[in-house]
Design a protein around this motif. Sequence first.
Motif, PDB file in Angstrom:
ATOM      1  N   ILE A   1      24.166 -14.329 -17.615  1.00 48.27           N
ATOM      2  CA  ILE A   1      24.122 -13.850 -19.001  1.00 48.27           C
ATOM      3  C   ILE A   1      25.742 -13.146 -19.090  1.00 48.27           C
ATOM      4  O   ILE A   1      25.886 -12.155 -18.419  1.00 48.27           O
ATOM      5  N   THR A   2      26.591 -13.611 -20.057  1.00 44.83           N
ATOM      6  CA  THR A   2      27.447 -12.773 -20.305  1.00 44.83           C
ATOM      7  C   THR A   2      27.749 -12.028 -21.331  1.00 44.83           C
ATOM      8  O   THR A   2      28.905 -11.360 -21.411  1.00 44.83           O
ATOM      9  N   LEU A   3      26.698 -11.947 -22.344  1.00 41.74           N
ATOM     10  CA  LEU A   3      26.664 -11.036 -23.252  1.00 41.74           C
ATOM     11  C   LEU A   3      25.203 -10.624 -23.657  1.00 41.74           C
ATOM     12  O   LEU A   3      24.310 -11.600 -23.572  1.00 41.74           O
ATOM     13  N   LEU A   4      24.912  -9.261 -23.731  1.00 42.33           N
ATOM     14  CA  LEU A   4      23.634  -9.031 -24.125  1.00 42.33           C
ATOM     15  C   LEU A   4      23.762  -7.772 -25.065  1.00 42.33           C
ATOM     16  O   LEU A   4      24.034  -6.740 -24.424  1.00 42.33           O
ATOM     17  N   GLN A   5      23.434  -7.940 -26.161  1.00 44.00           N
ATOM     18  CA  GLN A   5      23.322  -6.877 -27.138  1.00 44.00           C
ATOM     19  C   GLN A   5      22.302  -6.623 -27.619  1.00 44.00           C
ATOM     20  O   GLN A   5      21.671  -7.796 -28.193  1.00 44.00           O
ATOM     21  N   SER A   6      21.747  -5.613 -28.244  1.00 41.12           N
ATOM     22  CA  SER A   6      20.390  -5.297 -28.925  1.00 41.12           C
ATOM     23  C   SER A   6      20.573  -4.320 -29.761  1.00 41.12           C
ATOM     24  O   SER A   6      21.525  -3.118 -29.520  1.00 41.12           O
ATOM     25  N   ASP A   7      19.884  -4.451 -30.729  1.00 40.06           N
ATOM     26  CA  ASP A   7      19.705  -3.595 -31.882  1.00 40.06           C
ATOM     27  C   ASP A   7      18.624  -3.432 -32.442  1.00 40.06           C
ATOM     28  O   ASP A   7      17.780  -4.252 -32.643  1.00 40.06           O
ATOM     29  N   GLY A   8      17.956  -2.041 -32.392  1.00 42.70           N
ATOM     30  CA  GLY A   8      16.377  -1.803 -32.858  1.00 42.70           C
ATOM     31  C   GLY A   8      15.637  -1.478 -31.718  1.00 42.70           C
ATOM     32  O   GLY A   8      16.055  -1.742 -30.530  1.00 42.70           O
ATOM     33  N   ASP A   9      14.286  -0.965 -31.747  1.00 44.06           N
ATOM     34  CA  ASP A   9      13.273  -0.764 -30.956  1.00 44.06           C
ATOM     35  C   ASP A   9      12.799  -2.000 -30.158  1.00 44.06           C
ATOM     36  O   ASP A   9      12.644  -3.162 -30.861  1.00 44.06           O
ATOM     37  N   LEU A  10      12.756  -1.865 -28.818  1.00 46.00           N
ATOM     38  CA  LEU A  10      12.308  -3.255 -28.451  1.00 46.00           C
ATOM     39  C   LEU A  10      11.797  -2.588 -26.967  1.00 46.00           C
ATOM     40  O   LEU A  10      12.127  -2.017 -26.107  1.00 46.00           O
ATOM     41  N   GLY A  11      10.546  -3.398 -26.716  1.00 45.20           N
ATOM     42  CA  GLY A  11       9.968  -3.344 -25.319  1.00 45.20           C
ATOM     43  C   GLY A  11      10.367  -3.887 -24.363  1.00 45.20           C
ATOM     44  O   GLY A  11      11.201  -4.609 -24.409  1.00 45.20           O
ATOM     45  N   ARG A  12      10.358  -3.723 -23.011  1.00 48.85           N
ATOM     46  CA  ARG A  12      10.629  -4.248 -21.867  1.00 48.85           C
ATOM     47  C   ARG A  12      10.219  -5.703 -21.659  1.00 48.85           C
ATOM     48  O   ARG A  12      10.968  -6.623 -21.490  1.00 48.85           O
ATOM     49  N   ASP A  13       8.917  -5.889 -21.929  1.00 53.20           N
ATOM     50  CA  ASP A  13       8.329  -7.363 -22.047  1.00 53.20           C
ATOM     51  C   ASP A  13       8.843  -8.140 -23.114  1.00 53.20           C
ATOM     52  O   ASP A  13       9.242  -9.372 -22.753  1.00 53.20           O
ATOM     53  N   GLU A  14       9.166  -7.525 -24.297  1.00 55.09           N
ATOM     54  CA  GLU A  14       9.828  -8.193 -25.197  1.00 55.09           C
ATOM     55  C   GLU A  14      11.036  -8.864 -24.850  1.00 55.09           C
ATOM     56  O   GLU A  14      11.569  -9.779 -25.307  1.00 55.09           O
ATOM     57  N   LEU A  15      11.905  -7.903 -24.404  1.00 54.92           N
ATOM     58  CA  LEU A  15      13.360  -8.307 -24.046  1.00 54.92           C
ATOM     59  C   LEU A  15      13.265  -9.462 -22.995  1.00 54.92           C
ATOM     60  O   LEU A  15      14.067 -10.285 -23.229  1.00 54.92           O
ATOM     61  N   GLN A  16      12.321  -9.252 -22.124  1.00 57.29           N
ATOM     62  CA  GLN A  16      12.187 -10.656 -21.032  1.00 57.29           C
ATOM     63  C   GLN A  16      11.869 -11.766 -21.828  1.00 57.29           C
ATOM     64  O   GLN A  16      12.432 -12.956 -21.579  1.00 57.29           O
ATOM     65  N   ASP A  17      10.783 -11.827 -22.702  1.00 57.15           N
ATOM     66  CA  ASP A  17      10.571 -12.789 -23.506  1.00 57.15           C
ATOM     67  C   ASP A  17      11.831 -13.458 -24.206  1.00 57.15           C
ATOM     68  O   ASP A  17      12.083 -14.641 -24.421  1.00 57.15           O
ATOM     69  N   ALA A  18      12.590 -12.544 -25.073  1.00 61.49           N
ATOM     70  CA  ALA A  18      13.624 -12.764 -25.793  1.00 61.49           C
ATOM     71  C   ALA A  18      14.513 -13.634 -24.723  1.00 61.49           C
ATOM     72  O   ALA A  18      15.304 -14.648 -25.443  1.00 61.49           O
ATOM     73  N   ILE A  19      14.751 -13.195 -23.740  1.00 59.52           N
ATOM     74  CA  ILE A  19      15.916 -13.822 -22.637  1.00 59.52           C
ATOM     75  C   ILE A  19      15.285 -15.262 -22.348  1.00 59.52           C
ATOM     76  O   ILE A  19      16.222 -16.148 -22.296  1.00 59.52           O
ATOM     77  N   LYS A  20      14.091 -15.563 -22.094  1.00 59.84           N
ATOM     78  CA  LYS A  20      13.457 -16.627 -21.630  1.00 59.84           C
ATOM     79  C   LYS A  20      13.660 -17.568 -22.932  1.00 59.84           C
ATOM     80  O   LYS A  20      14.076 -18.631 -22.736  1.00 59.84           O
ATOM     81  N   LEU A  21      13.510 -17.075 -24.142  1.00 61.78           N
ATOM     82  CA  LEU A  21      13.519 -17.957 -25.296  1.00 61.78           C
ATOM     83  C   LEU A  21      15.054 -18.424 -25.381  1.00 61.78           C
ATOM     84  O   LEU A  21      15.322 -19.253 -25.932  1.00 61.78           O
ATOM     85  N   ALA A  22      15.848 -17.281 -25.241  1.00 64.85           N
ATOM     86  CA  ALA A  22      17.571 -17.411 -25.459  1.00 64.85           C
ATOM     87  C   ALA A  22      17.971 -18.740 -24.741  1.00 64.85           C
ATOM     88  O   ALA A  22      18.811 -19.621 -25.097  1.00 64.85           O
TER      89      ALA A  22
END
Lengths: 236, 235
Positions: A190-211
């Motif tokens: 991953i060369t860029l990871l920016q996040s804005d807003g409230d986010l849980g640990r599991d949600e972030l992992q799901d997001a990365i998988k989807l990405a």
Amino acid sequence: MGYEKRYDGRKFDELRPMSARIGVVPNSSGSAIFQMGKTVAIAAVYAPKLLFPQFLQDDEKGVLRCEYNLMSFSGSGERVRPGPSRRSKEISMVTEKALLPVLNLKEYSNCAVDVYIELIQTDAGTRCAGICAASLALADAGIPMNDLISAVAIGRIENKIALDVTKKEEDYENGMADIAIAYSLRLNKITLLQSDGDLGRDELQDAIKLAKIGCEKIRDVQIKALKAKFEVIKDE
Amino acid sequence: MAGRLLIEDKEVVIPGQELAEGMDYLPGGNIIREGEKLISVKLGLVNVSNRLLKVIPLVGGYSPKKGDMVIGRISSISSMGWRVNFGWAYDAGLSVRDCFDRFIEKDEDLTKYYNYGDYIITLITNIMGNKIIDISMKGTGLRKLGPGRILKICPAKVPRVIGKQGSMIQMIKEYTNCRLLVGQNGFIWLSGNNIEDELLAIKVIKKIEDESHISGLTDRIKEYLEGEVGIKNGL
């Protein structure tokens, strides 16, 4: 009531229609246009150029300089103030850092590799479209690179993780978080990871998988765009 | 362990594409080895010759190589010689010693040999770290270029303009009656008897640059030239 159906009727893991083309700015060393739904980015690379002021020069490798810019008419209605802003400077910087891991600039010692990214129409996910376009433009300019970079924006809308959000979704009233992710798929980095807003640990992992799933599809479009210009050679 | 080739010969490859697995294959130009894999770093055509793989780039600017014959422009003059620009970020140095066999006075006016803005065809003799480039005027055909036009094309297309054993450039010369010189850096000098001839030659070269990847290039260009020359002669 949650966010069950997306505004434009897409599935939650579906990208907007994409298109890409290289060699759109004849004066540049390399250029590309990348479109993702209503977001359109043009990137042009000018390299190598002698770098001034001289103290910025690096004897061992070239220096990558990115410039991200929204055109004044690019938004939906309101005029974007031209010139650099806090936001565009930050995005220029993260774009640079997203692209650098795959570039080999040893050949360009004491030189600058300039990448200009212009957004002619925006509908969320501009930095991701910009990175995709810049990566194609660098390949078109013949800069040695290890891999292509693909990027996509993920949104958490209430309880759902959605791929490639639009502006309307980004403006969703409550429970919206958006994450921009750039991937080098071959290196699995991953060369860029920016996040804005409230986010849980599991949600972030799901997001990365989807990405990753999204980036694979984007990469196919990028590869197709690069090969399209020279398709006919194979028949010879 | 036996190596495995993942691509075919003459295939278009993209940066980051895996070309072969195993240590049986060797990386040539524009290819790097990462672990057991060979990876292309440029957009180009892959060339497989026995165990050696290389990628011939289809895009990109000119990067200087030792032994290249290039066309350059005099950009500045010092007491020791000239600086020559040939489309790379750094200007190359041409020292007086590499130009003439005879003795040149120390305070001699060098502009009477090569002046600012003159174009010369020259040979790259030495490169040190991409920054210090030495060129020489000692060799056959190396000279100052006379009145004519300078045309710039993509350096990756230079082999196409020249053709197999110079067939393409010979054809252009025959049909247009122009004198042509092609530098490896994509600079082309041309001079003809009249403007029409020169414009036709420019048109043809641009056509080659645009259509270089479409098959049957030589035949198509020949047909085009015959048509154009026929119109001019009122046939």
